[in-house]
Design a protein around this motif. Structure first.
Motif, short mmCIF file in Angstrom:
data_model
loop_
_atom_site.label_atom_id
_atom_site.label_comp_id
_atom_site.label_asym_id
_atom_site.label_seq_id
_atom_site.Cartn_x
_atom_site.Cartn_y
_atom_site.Cartn_z
N ALA A 145 0.73 -1.08 0.09
CA ALA A 145 0.16 -0.07 0.04
C ALA A 145 0.67 1.32 0.08
O ALA A 145 0.46 2.31 -0.60
CB ALA A 145 -1.12 0.06 1.27
N ALA A 146 1.96 1.26 0.76
CA ALA A 146 2.90 2.32 0.83
C ALA A 146 3.60 2.66 -0.63
O ALA A 146 3.72 3.57 -0.82
CB ALA A 146 3.87 2.32 1.87
N ARG A 169 1.67 6.22 -7.01
CA ARG A 169 0.63 7.49 -7.49
C ARG A 169 0.98 8.78 -7.37
O ARG A 169 0.81 9.68 -8.25
CB ARG A 169 -0.79 7.03 -6.74
N ALA A 170 1.67 9.13 -6.17
CA ALA A 170 2.11 10.63 -6.11
C ALA A 170 3.15 11.01 -7.02
O ALA A 170 3.06 12.13 -7.63
CB ALA A 170 2.74 10.73 -4.69
N ASP A 206 2.47 1.66 -3.51
CA ASP A 206 1.34 2.01 -4.42
C ASP A 206 1.12 3.61 -4.25
O ASP A 206 1.09 4.56 -5.19
CB ASP A 206 0.05 1.44 -4.30
N LYS A 207 1.19 4.18 -2.87
CA LYS A 207 0.90 5.58 -2.60
C LYS A 207 1.93 6.51 -3.38
O LYS A 207 1.69 7.36 -3.79
CB LYS A 207 0.61 5.77 -1.21
N ARG A 208 3.08 5.79 -3.00
CA ARG A 208 4.29 6.62 -3.57
C ARG A 208 4.36 6.68 -5.03
O ARG A 208 4.70 7.68 -5.77
CB ARG A 208 5.63 5.88 -3.11
#
Length: 155
Positions: free
Chosen positions: A132-133, A139-140, A135-137
């Motif tokens: 999840a971390a 996307r950012a 994926d978040k990075r």
């Protein structure tokens, strides 16, 4: 009552000059002590102290009740609750914070049969959090590239 109280500084200074009592070591005779008895697991219930935890000093397995195991993981208690696994927090020592002694809870004590399942579930939760971390990075990063591309197109 202690048989004798020994201070670390007793050798070096006269007793009249001693003001601190932090470095006291209380010595007891054999007749004043009893052997520690660790209560066993009864009907799948992990024995806990009056605060609801199991005292496992320095993560030493000798202090665990027979038939239990210690799981060192920050998420172990939450994962155990989700899996309906009986557990108790492990008190592994004390530390000083803001001048006060506070207990250090490190991991949980579970039945030996549940240890492997709980460790695998904790590993899966850690892997999911890592994914999840990541994926978040990602996307950012994509968002920043899109912003840069839009900025270049406007010029």
């Amino acid at each position: 009552k202690a048989l004798r109280v020994v201070r670390e500084e007793e050798k070096d200074r006269p007793a009249a000059t001693l003001k601190r009592k932090d470095n006291e070591l209380k010595l007891f005779g054999e007749w004043q002590t009893t052997e520690m008895v660790i209560p066993p697991v009864v009907d799948g219930e992990i024995p806990v102290n009056e605060y609801g935890s199991v005292e496992v000093w320095d993560s030493d397995a000798r202090f665990l009740p027979r038939g239990t195991a210690l799981v060192h993981d920050k998420l172990a208690r939450d994962v155990a609750k989700k899996l309906n696994v009986r557990c108790a927090p492990a008190l592994t020592g004390f530390e000083t914070k803001n001048g006060r002694r506070v207990p250090v809870m490190s991991g949980v004590v579970v039945l030996e049969g549940d240890k492997r399942m709980l460790e695998e579930a904790c590993a899966a939760v850690h892997a999911e959090k890592l994914r999840a971390a990541t994926d978040k990075r990602e996307r950012a990063a994509v968002g920043r590239w899109e912003k840069l591309a839009r900025g270049l197109l406007i010029r």
